[in-house]
Design an enzyme around this catalytic site. Structure first.
Site, mmCIF file in Angstrom:
data_model
loop_
_atom_site.group_PDB
_atom_site.id
_atom_site.type_symbol
_atom_site.label_atom_id
_atom_site.label_comp_id
_atom_site.label_asym_id
_atom_site.label_seq_id
_atom_site.Cartn_x
_atom_site.Cartn_y
_atom_site.Cartn_z
ATOM 1 N N LYS A 82 1.796 14.233 -2.908
ATOM 2 C CA LYS A 82 0.985 14.429 -1.703
ATOM 3 C C LYS A 82 1.676 13.793 -0.509
ATOM 4 C CE LYS A 82 -2.415 12.133 0.260
ATOM 5 N NZ LYS A 82 -2.199 12.358 1.710
ATOM 6 N N SER A 101 0.194 1.705 2.779
ATOM 7 C CA SER A 101 -0.326 0.410 3.214
ATOM 8 C C SER A 101 -0.742 -0.449 2.028
ATOM 9 C CB SER A 101 -1.524 0.612 4.140
ATOM 10 O OG SER A 101 -2.649 0.988 3.375
ATOM 11 N N THR A 102 -0.731 -1.764 2.252
ATOM 12 C CA THR A 102 -1.116 -2.704 1.197
ATOM 13 C C THR A 102 -2.570 -2.492 0.794
ATOM 14 O OG1 THR A 102 0.546 -4.318 1.842
ATOM 15 C CG2 THR A 102 -1.346 -5.165 0.638
ATOM 16 N N GLU A 114 5.023 0.528 -3.170
ATOM 17 C CA GLU A 114 5.915 0.067 -2.104
ATOM 18 C C GLU A 114 5.048 0.018 -0.863
ATOM 19 O OE1 GLU A 114 7.634 -0.306 0.829
ATOM 20 O OE2 GLU A 114 8.838 1.517 0.692
ATOM 21 N N CYS A 172 8.356 0.153 6.973
ATOM 22 C CA CYS A 172 7.698 -0.901 6.191
ATOM 23 C C CYS A 172 8.538 -2.171 6.149
ATOM 24 C CB CYS A 172 7.400 -0.397 4.787
ATOM 25 S SG CYS A 172 8.801 0.415 4.026
ATOM 26 N N GLU A 178 1.057 -6.763 9.866
ATOM 27 C CA GLU A 178 1.982 -5.667 10.061
ATOM 28 C C GLU A 178 1.498 -4.815 11.228
ATOM 29 O OE1 GLU A 178 2.261 -2.681 6.925
ATOM 30 O OE2 GLU A 178 4.419 -2.641 7.269
#
Lengths: 292, 487
Positions: free
Chosen positions: B187, B240-241, B261, B295, B393
């Site tokens: 996706k 994203s985390t 990641e 990132c 971030e």
């Protein structure tokens, strides 16, 4: 019959190189197959788990930054200590698992040999798992296999000694420090192991041992912000789920659930494989220009 | 040339003129064909530099995910049993075809995502092709990559990728999965679906067997449906985390291997003994490459206190020469911000930095285009470690500059973050390079360089930046079950 009274050992935890009781004051009786109480095992609490993580974090620098050669010698010394108390380990295993003597000897010998094998991995793993990467540019690029940091280990109840020894030694190889949760059935052997570790030049705090039911330790260890990896074997589905949920909180950490049965633990090709150890290291890739 | 005043050497516009063959509407790529979604839903994808709609794209629902997973599973048997060298040859074909149509795809990438054409042309496309070329060669060498083991594919791999390097991330995920004999349901991100769909066209052109790769466009719910599908045997996520954490929770009760990641707040440490001009260039590419939508962006700069004034002056001067504007112009350095939502987030964080008392430096005053999403490159000085801009971030062209006095202080502050993706160190002293690189808590350390990527180089982080590696021999491991040959 001697009229001398035996000394019965008080089984304690092993945290920061010392042997404290559980702060909770709890103990669990461990009986042999005949129902005779062999020992009272310290029943580690959440607070003990946090103390153990603190100790492992404090020891990380000393163990991780020691040379691979030194780590190998320290692990080998651990095997020497095991060898010298082989008889006691066999007796303990027999008493706590109702194994026959031949089977107990086999497991103890396999455990000693496993530590020897792991000792030899210390200064080879990085050569095998690390590498220089041929990137398309004027750069020196290499990948190192390094310690992950603090590892929360959940030892299986069977094989009691070999499982515990394998996971502990494997996690120590690349320079990780450990908090090991040992189920009650395997606790007596763990107490002996801790006594040997204490005289094996393993830095205090590099291995911390918590005995007793792991149920209440899954969340505090799996979700502790200073724990970098969770390693377990023989974990039930519900326990895996709990650990994975916990590990997704704060910083993230992978959860490795090994599916090794008794035969698997006895098989070097599986239980001492570099591909098992690979999960216990972190890879760091370093770039530097190589042209002026 | 006139004798009186200074000469104006302004850049003339240099637009990239090649236009890719864009359809008005795109279906889902399932079992080798573009199909209408069962959901009946679609969404538009917009050029962030102009605000114009480029195309409409199908939105995959749970039924579409199920169809795709079934197609991938059905294709898996034959694909995994294919003679490994034949599998390799398919990947080599894909690499070659990507090289042939690189320029059109680069333009499409720039149109759909907003990144400057010089980056999509010189970085994204060459690397995407390299990932297929590199991994192609592994397909028939897996037993040598893992001696003593019999490597087996995992099965259907669910892969979810972000919008900052859309085609590169697709290549980066698909190539190792296929090389290892897996099949894929991928996706792409909601805002950048087009290059993945054109990659699907490439798969058709090279006769990749139907079902080996399926591409489902959609938003977060589509991704969640992939993660939740019981037929998926491995999940790889880049993003994203927070979403990564959600995926970990979603998979908690299943033994599905996962690689993540995630985000970063990477430190870039400049020592006084560094080659200063090179370090300035490295800091520039570290934070302003791809509008900071990276990132591993070097978003926390630590400069040794003794050189901070000349260094910041050089950085200001260099930042002022960055050209912000039309991403399709070959002279553009900083393109459009990927989405309005992301621009809002960047602006909010920049405002937060000012409110907390940091000093904003934003000296590039070229007029910005009237339409589209734009943010000038900027940096903050006077940043305290507790400031939000020093901790969170930003994923935008915003740098936080801080200072240090000793290597120990630099390391302590660099590592004082939940993230652990990448780091940079600048010094001309070799022993210091290795000492600092060894102690930085990061999966990738760039020494006297920054933001370098290669298919042969493992990439990935630790701590809140996730786990697992992609690229190199190490990137194969997540796509294989290893059984010891003796067992």
């Amino acid at each position: 019959m001697s009229d001398r009274l035996d000394i019965i050992k008080t089984c304690k935890l092993f945290i920061g190189g010392k042997s404290p009781r559980s702060e909770s004051g709890r103990t669990i009786p461990l009986s042999d197959s005949g129902g005779r109480v062999l020992a009272r095992i310290a029943h580690a609490s959440r607070k003990d788990a946090r103390d153990a993580v603190d100790a492992a974090s404090a020891a990380l620098g000393a163990w991780r930054d020691s040379t691979a050669y030194l780590r190998g010698q320290v692990l080998y010394r651990w095997s020497e200590m095991l060898q010298s108390r082989r008889g006691e380990l066999v007796e303990t295993l027999q008493a706590t698992t109702s194994m026959r003597v031949a089977a107990a000897r086999k497991e103890v010998d396999a455990s000693i040999d496993r530590v020897v094998t792991m000792a030899g991995w210390c200064d080879k793993l990085d050569q095998l798992l690390g590498c220089r990467n041929p990137v398309a540019g004027p750069y020196h690029n290499h990948t190192l296999a390094r310690a992950r940091g603090v590892v929360a280990v959940f030892a299986p109840s069977s094989p009691a000694l070999l499982g515990l020894v394998t996971l502990t030694a494997a996690a120590l190889v690349p320079g990780n420090t450990l908090v090991v949760s040992v189920p009650t059935e395997a606790a007596l052997g763990a107490v002996l192991l801790s006594e040997m570790l204490a005289v094996s030049d393993v830095p205090p705090g590099a291995v911390n041992i918590l005995t007793g039911p792991r149920e209440e330790l899954l969340e505090p260890l799996g979700g502790h912000g200073a724990v970098h990896l969770v390693l377990g074997s023989g974990l039930a589905k519900g326990e895996r789920t709990t650990l994975r949920h916990a590990a997704a909180d704060s910083i993230l950490r992978p959860v490795i659930c090994l599916d090794l049965d008794e035969a698997g633990f006895h098989d070097d090709a599986q239980a001492a494989s570099p591909w098992l150890l690979e999960g216990l290291v972190d890879f760091k890739t370093i770039w530097h220009p190589a042209a002026i | 040339m006139s004798n009186s005043g200074t000469i104006e050497w302004d850049y003339a516009p240099a637009p990239e003129r090649i236009r890719p063959d864009i359809s008005d509407e795109y279906g889902l790529f399932i079992d080798g064909a573009f199909v209408e979604p069962e959901s009946g839903e679609s969404f538009k994808t917009v050029n962030p530099a102009t605000g114009q709609t480029i195309a409409r794209v199908a939105s995959a629902g749970a039924a579409d995910v199920d169809k795709a997973v079934k197609a991938a599973k059905a294709a898996g048997g034959k694909w995994s049993r294919l003679k490994p060298t034949e599998r390799a040859k398919f990947l080599f074909r894909i690499a070659r075809r990507l090289q042939e149509c690189a320029r059109e795809l680069a333009v499409l990438e720039t149109m759909d995502g907003g990144k400057p054409i010089c980056e999509s042309r010189d970085v994204d496309l060459p690397l995407a092709a390299q990932h297929f070329f590199y991994h192609a060669g592994w397909a028939d060498k897996l037993q040598w990559a893992f001696p003593g083991c019999t490597p087996r594919p995992r099965g259907v791999c669910g892969q979810i990728i972000p919008w900052n390097f859309p085609l590169l991330m697709a290549a980066w995920k698909i190539a190792p999965a296929l090389a290892c004999g897996n099949t894929v349901v991928l996706k792409p991100a909601e805002t950048t679906p087009l290059t993945a769909l054109h990659l699907a066209r490439v798969f058709q052109e090279v006769d990749l067997p139907p079902g080996v790769v399926n591409i489902l466009t959609g938003a977060g719910e589509t991704g969640a449906a992939i993660v939740d599908h019981p037929g998926v045997k491995k999940i790889a996520f880049t993003g994203s985390t927070d979403v990564g954490r959600g995926i970990m929770h979603a998979l908690a009760s299943r033994d599905v291997p996962l690689t993540l990641e995630l985000g970063g707040k990477s430190p870039n440490i400049v020592f006084a003994d560094a080659a200063i001009d090179q370090a300035v260039e490295g800091v520039v590419s570290g934070i302003w490459f791809n509008q900071g939508h990276v990132c591993c962006a070097g978003s926390r700069l630590f400069v040794e206190e003794s050189i901070v004034e000349p260094f910041v002056a050089a950085l200001r001067e260099r930042m002022g020469r960055l050209r912000v504007g039309d991403p399709l112009d070959k002279n553009t350095d900083v393109g459009a911000i990927n989405s309005r939502e992301q621009l809002n987030r960047i602006e909010a964080l920049v405002a937060c930095g000012q409110e907390e008392g940091a000093i904003l430096h934003e000296i590039n005053d070229d007029p910005l285009p009237k339409r589209g999403n734009w943010h000038r490159p900027c940096f903050f000085t006077g940043v305290e470690p507790s400031h939000v801009i020093a901790r969170e971030e930003i994923f935008g062209p915003v740098l936080s500059v801080m200072t240090f006095r000793t290597p120990q202080e630099a390391l302590r502050r660099a590592n004082s973050t939940p993230y652990g993706l990448a780091a940079g160190v600048w010094t001309d002293k070799g022993s210091k390079v290795f000492d600092i690189a060894g102690a930085l808590e990061a999966g990738v350390v760039w020494c006297n360089t920054y933001n370098k990527f290669d298919a042969a180089s493992p990439f990935g982080g630790c701590k809140a930046s996730g786990f697992g590696r992609e690229g190199g021999r190490h990137g194969l491991r997540p796509y294989l079950n290893l059984r010891s040959s003796g067992a």
